[in-house]
Motif scaffolding. Structure first.
Motif, PDB file in Angstrom:
ATOM      1  N   LEU A 597       0.802  -1.228   0.000  1.00  0.00           N
ATOM      2  CA  LEU A 597       0.000   0.000   0.000  1.00  0.00           C
ATOM      3  C   LEU A 597       0.830   1.271   0.000  1.00  0.00           C
ATOM      4  CD1 LEU A 597      -3.017  -1.056   2.233  1.00  0.00           C
ATOM      5  CD2 LEU A 597      -3.105  -0.381  -0.164  1.00  0.00           C
ATOM      6  N   PRO A 599       1.590   4.570  -1.453  1.00  0.00           N
ATOM      7  CA  PRO A 599       0.524   5.384  -2.054  1.00  0.00           C
ATOM      8  C   PRO A 599       0.557   5.467  -3.572  1.00  0.00           C
ATOM      9  CG  PRO A 599       2.052   6.744  -0.781  1.00  0.00           C
ATOM     10  CD  PRO A 599       2.379   5.330  -0.468  1.00  0.00           C
ATOM     11  N   PRO A 603      -4.233   0.618  -7.217  1.00  0.00           N
ATOM     12  CA  PRO A 603      -5.204   0.189  -6.199  1.00  0.00           C
ATOM     13  C   PRO A 603      -5.467  -1.303  -6.204  1.00  0.00           C
ATOM     14  CG  PRO A 603      -5.955   2.170  -7.311  1.00  0.00           C
ATOM     15  CD  PRO A 603      -4.741   1.708  -8.059  1.00  0.00           C
ATOM     16  N   PRO A 606      -1.688  -3.602  -4.554  1.00  0.00           N
ATOM     17  CA  PRO A 606      -0.985  -2.857  -3.505  1.00  0.00           C
ATOM     18  C   PRO A 606       0.422  -3.360  -3.243  1.00  0.00           C
ATOM     19  CG  PRO A 606      -2.691  -4.283  -2.574  1.00  0.00           C
ATOM     20  CD  PRO A 606      -2.885  -4.299  -4.051  1.00  0.00           C
ATOM     21  N   GLU A 750      -6.559   2.079   6.393  1.00  0.00           N
ATOM     22  CA  GLU A 750      -5.735   1.104   5.683  1.00  0.00           C
ATOM     23  C   GLU A 750      -5.035   1.755   4.496  1.00  0.00           C
ATOM     24  OE1 GLU A 750      -6.361  -3.402   3.900  1.00  0.00           O
ATOM     25  OE2 GLU A 750      -8.052  -2.004   3.899  1.00  0.00           O
ATOM     26  N   ARG A 751      -5.748   2.598   3.773  1.00  0.00           N
ATOM     27  CA  ARG A 751      -5.200   3.297   2.608  1.00  0.00           C
ATOM     28  C   ARG A 751      -5.041   4.784   2.935  1.00  0.00           C
ATOM     29  NH1 ARG A 751      -5.710   0.656  -2.466  1.00  0.00           N
ATOM     30  NH2 ARG A 751      -6.810  -1.335  -2.349  1.00  0.00           N
ATOM     31  N   TRP A 752      -3.945   5.354   2.494  1.00  0.00           N
ATOM     32  CA  TRP A 752      -3.723   6.783   2.747  1.00  0.00           C
ATOM     33  C   TRP A 752      -4.848   7.637   2.181  1.00  0.00           C
ATOM     34  CZ3 TRP A 752      -0.314   8.114   6.222  1.00  0.00           C
ATOM     35  CH2 TRP A 752       0.866   7.375   6.413  1.00  0.00           C
ATOM     36  N   ALA A 754      -8.140   6.789   1.572  1.00  0.00           N
ATOM     37  CA  ALA A 754      -9.436   6.110   1.698  1.00  0.00           C
ATOM     38  C   ALA A 754     -10.606   7.050   1.421  1.00  0.00           C
ATOM     39  CB  ALA A 754      -9.570   5.494   3.094  1.00  0.00           C
ATOM     40  N   ALA A 766     -10.796   1.411  -4.888  1.00  0.00           N
ATOM     41  CA  ALA A 766     -10.223   0.677  -3.756  1.00  0.00           C
ATOM     42  C   ALA A 766     -10.460  -0.815  -3.867  1.00  0.00           C
ATOM     43  CB  ALA A 766     -10.818   1.200  -2.454  1.00  0.00           C
ATOM     44  N   LEU A 770     -10.767  -1.890   1.680  1.00  0.00           N
ATOM     45  CA  LEU A 770     -10.869  -0.511   2.153  1.00  0.00           C
ATOM     46  C   LEU A 770     -11.359  -0.526   3.601  1.00  0.00           C
ATOM     47  CD1 LEU A 770     -10.610   2.472   1.377  1.00  0.00           C
ATOM     48  CD2 LEU A 770     -13.011   2.435   0.712  1.00  0.00           C
TER      49      LEU A 770
END
Length: 880
Positions: A597, A599, A603, A606, A750-752, A754, A766, A770
């Motif tokens: 993940l 960034p 998507p 990851p 979880e994701r920068w 989101a 995502a 997500l």
């Protein structure tokens, strides 16, 4: 050892007391499973400079210590993990122990006595056998939750009673209709084929002369319920079962033992289904009235069947899952009559309702972390988890809450049939009940919110095992997540026994060749969403939990016995990685998850980070080799320490030869090169400047994934780039920590990205991954404790501390405290004009070293600090 031959030593340190006596068992239960419990204590006293030089422990069969065994005088300056000085305890034995210490002024008084009782230590102690309801066996879908009961007679007043109890599945057990504890989801989740935990409860006050009833409900839980995104069932077995042994001492001196055996009866009640992912379904009309009480007529219930005693019965040594907080949420009625509930924060738990309505009416509660563009629950990111609780009322007022499940959510919707009134709504927050030991605050409320979000994410994911997320169809003990987060976990909550238990399962599940599964407890994963990678092996960064987590525990709590317990696991993992090195000494042959993940990664992929996954893998080989070398040194394995230190050097050199140029192109590459000793000493300054330049060029945006994030801020400050470290911390643009805060996050994402800058959620982008409650990026809190506030251990367990605040950015003050094994240590600093004031408190038995921040000067000699309170004044260095 008998103390009768020891000379009587005059007590001279009356200002210091020995307090906080404790064993390595942190369960809160009445008994322990350790026949030779490790012993720890703390010192208290107002005078400065208290140091322990030696101790003596006495053990006795009675609290007046008329007969004693003694350790004698033992030279030691530590207060943790000392050996039991008497004969090993047998099952059910009770002993008392006390401590005195010799300080710099002489011997203290004896501490108050502490009591220790052992549980059932051997399989032969179990007369009970697990029992189950035959008609429930073999179910392949959620169904009615079995109920089990038995009545028994006591001819006299009970004066003592111990209930030893566990289950295949999760249980709620009562005596005469009253719960034996407030523990939830017992016995938690372990490597069931190899280790099943039980609990020991004092139930004396629940019993009475005459007829009594022992009963339990047994939910599927992790044992038989859905697991993973494939929603596999019956992973461990096709039946739930109860194992209970109640041992009672009566006033007339006789003893009565009640066990699970063929005399029990089984039936069903109002719990029509209960699943960890899907939720709970109850029909209150089906609850047998009084089934938990003596006198219930169970003639139409079926006889139970017994099964063999499970393997690896051990009493739980860590805290249980409980309701740890109750929140009164906000609520509103939507145009369609739905009641929308907002808990105000993302959490793990459930809604507890008080309702009134006619028999047969229904209440349905659905949960989600976030809302969609129409202001309704966004449930697609839960994947296969229904996260729904359904109730059918029996009439009149009822309190509703689910059982044998939990939900990760902030928002909920309540839908009722006509005629139902919702009288009250509360939120029960549920987690493993770990003691909070760390605090942090600073002058920037955005950073304070970030820190609070880290705390909530740890609390929400430390539930029986350290999970990745609490909401979707996953909730697994991912090794990579806790590898990244372990130092923060150990500073914020007392995670010692919780993670020790998890590491015990890691040791059990470790492959014969040393490989470490991606999740612990290990369950079949198949393809990993959203990558669709058929990933069944070990991965760098994930498997390194085998070395990083024990090292973090030793660093935080200083218990050498704990490090020794997991040393073989550490070594096996490092040897596994060595076996996979190429001829050039690098690890490039296996599929890797890499800097997960990152960034910039696609998507849907990851694992495709900008930093070469083979470089990352090789860097982690070097990192784990160095951690193992340090552990070997601490445990006295000199030759092994030299061998693994040499492995670290060789692997670091190989990584630098092959990827030195590449490493300097990414934040993760530079951070690992600096923090793992990959960059040669002569190159550290230039790599540090390269990392700082990358941060500046990216306008302070973070560019690291799961494996790089814990190390990027320490890498910057260790090379003197404090300004760039604060630029990363305080950046509010995506991606960044404060970007999440600005978008309303109450837990770590979880994701920068989101939530996008416009406030929308790109669910399609995502994919199926997500989560808004994932603690990995919360590893930043370690830097807040150790660098922003400046509170860090120099010796394991904080025996020696470094006070090294590094003011920067726009912060004008910061403070942190940690309840160390010695007592609470704290540091607070504030800036006013050109003056920096630092206040510090070191607990008795510790010493400290002050490290002056760059750009400041002290007029006092502050290199070495003793225990007690300190006030330091520094002035800004001016340049002409």
């Amino acid at each position: 050892m008998n103390t009768s031959n020891l000379p009587e030593l005059h007590t001279t340190d009356t200002a210091t007391s020995v307090t906080g006596l404790r064993t390595a068992d942190d369960s809160g239960l009445v008994a322990t499973s350790y026949p030779e419990p490790r012993l720890s204590w703390s010192l208290t006293g107002e005078r400065p400079g208290i140091l322990q030089h030696a101790y003596e422990i006495q053990v006795s069969t009675d609290p007046s210590f008329t007969d004693t065994a003694s350790s004698g005088e033992v030279e030691s300056d530590t207060v943790t993990g000392h050996p039991w000085p008497a004969q090993p305890l047998s099952s059910r034995e009770v002993r008392y122990w006390r401590v005195r210490v010799r300080t710099d002024l002489g011997w203290t008084d004896w501490s108050d006595a502490a009591r220790v009782e052992t549980a059932l230590l051997d399989d032969v102690d179990w007369a009970a056998r697990p029992v189950h309801v035959p008609s429930d066996r073999g179910r392949t879908s959620p169904g009615p939750v079995p109920l089990l009961r038995r009545e028994f007679h006591l001819p006299a007043e009970p004066v003592s009673a111990r209930l030893y109890v566990t289950s295949l599945g999760v249980h709620r057990t009562t005596v005469n209709g009253r719960p034996v504890s407030d523990d939830l989801l017992e016995p938690g989740w372990t490597s069931y084929p190899n280790r099943l935990l039980y609990a020991t409860y004092d139930v004396t006050g629940l019993l009475r002369p005459g007829t009594n009833a022992l009963s339990a409900a047994i939910g599927d839980g992790w044992y038989r319920g859905h697991l993973t995104w494939h929603k596999n069932r019956n992973v461990y077995g096709d039946t739930t079962a109860l194992l209970a042994q109640l041992e009672i001492g009566l006033a007339d001196g006789t003893r009565v033992t009640v066990t699970t055996d063929g005399r029990w009866k089984g039936g069903y009640g109002d719990l029509l289904a209960a699943d960890l992912y899907d939720g709970c379904e109850r029909d209150l009309r089906h609850e047998p009235d009084g089934w938990q009480l003596p006198g219930f007529v169970d003639n139409d219930w079926e006889p139970v069947a017994t099964i063999p005693l499970p393997t690896g019965l051990t009493q739980r040594a860590h805290p249980p899952v409980r309701v740890v907080q109750v929140i009164r949420p906000g609520q509103q009625t939507l145009p369609d009559g739905t009641i929308a509930v907002d808990a105000g924060e993302n959490l793990t738990g459930w809604l507890r309702l008080r309702v009134d309505g006619p028999a047969g009416s229904t209440v349905t509660v659905r949960h989600a972390e976030v809302l969609d563009g129409d202001g309704r629950l966004l449930t697609s990111i839960l994947r296969g988890a229904r996260a729904t609780d359904q109730y059918t009322l029996a009439g009149n007022t009822a309190e509703l809450k689910p059982e044998f499940t939990f939900h990760g959510f902030r928002h909920a919707e309540i839908v009722t049939s006509p005629g139902v009134t919702i009288e009250a709504v509360e939120v029960d927050v549920v987690a493993s009940d770990l003691r909070r030991i760390g605090e942090f605050r600073c002058s920037d409320e955005r950073v304070n919110t970030l820190y609070d979000n880290v705390v909530r994410s740890q609390r929400g994911n430390f539930l029986a095992v350290p999970t990745d997320c609490p909401q979707r169809d996953e909730r697994l003990g991912w090794t990579g997540d806790i590898m990244a987060f372990a130092p923060t976990a150990c500073a914020t909550f007392d995670s010692r026994t919780f993670l020790d238990s998890w590491l015990t399962d890691l040791r059990i599940e470790q492959r014969p060749d040393g490989a470490v599964p991606l999740v612990i407890p290990d369950v079949p994963l198949g393809e990993l969403p959203p990558t669709e990678l058929p990933f069944a092996g070990s991965a760098a960064g994930w498997g390194d939990a085998a070395t990083v987590v024990p090292a973090a525990l030793f660093d935080a709590y200083g218990e050498r016995s704990l490090l020794g317990r997991h040393y073989a696991t550490m070594r096996a993992w490092v040897e596994f990685t060595v076996a996979h090195l190429d001829e050039d000494g690098t690890w490039s042959g296996n599929a890797q998850l890499g800097d997960w993940l990152d960034p910039t990664a696609p998507p849907e992929h990851p694992e495709r980070a900008t930093t070469d996954s083979a470089y990352v893998a090789t860097a982690f080989v070097a990192h784990s080799a160095r951690l193992l070398a340090d552990a070997a040194q601490d445990l006295g394995h000199v030759e092994a320490a030299e061998r693994y230190a040499a492995l670290h050097r060789r692997t670091a050199e190989a990584a630098w030869r092959k990827w030195g140029e590449h490493a300097r192109t990414t934040q993760t590459g530079c951070a690992l090169a600096l923090q793992f000793g990959i960059a040669p000493a002569a190159k550290r300054a230039v790599v540090g400047e390269t990392l700082a330049a990358l941060v500046r060029a990216n306008d302070g945006r973070i560019a690291t994934g799961f494996l790089g994030t814990p190390f990027v801020l320490p890498a910057l400050t260790s090379t003197g780039h404090t300004a760039e470290a604060y630029q990363l911390l305080l950046n509010t643009e995506c991606p960044g920590w404060l970007y999440q805060v600005a978008r309303g996050a109450t837990t770590m994402w979880e994701r920068w990205d989101a939530i996008r800058p416009d406030g929308t959620i790109d669910v399609e982008k995502a994919g199926t991954m997500l989560s808004f409650n994932h603690y990995a990026y919360g590893a930043v809190a370690t830097w807040l404790y150790r660098t922003v506030a400046g509170l860090r251990p120099l010796d394991p367990g904080y025996r020696t501390l470094e006070l090294a605040p590094r003011p920067g950015g726009t912060l004008t003050s910061a403070e942190a405290s940690i309840a160390t094994p010695y007592g609470t240590a704290s540091v607070a600093w504030s800036i006013s004009d050109d003056a920096l004031t630092v206040e510090a408190v070191l607990p008795p038995g510790t010493t400290g070293r002050f490290s002056t921040p760059e750009g400041w000067r002290s007029t006092e000699a502050v290199e070495r600090l003793g225990s007690g309170s300190h006030l330091l004044s520094l002035h800004r260095v001016t340049t002409s």
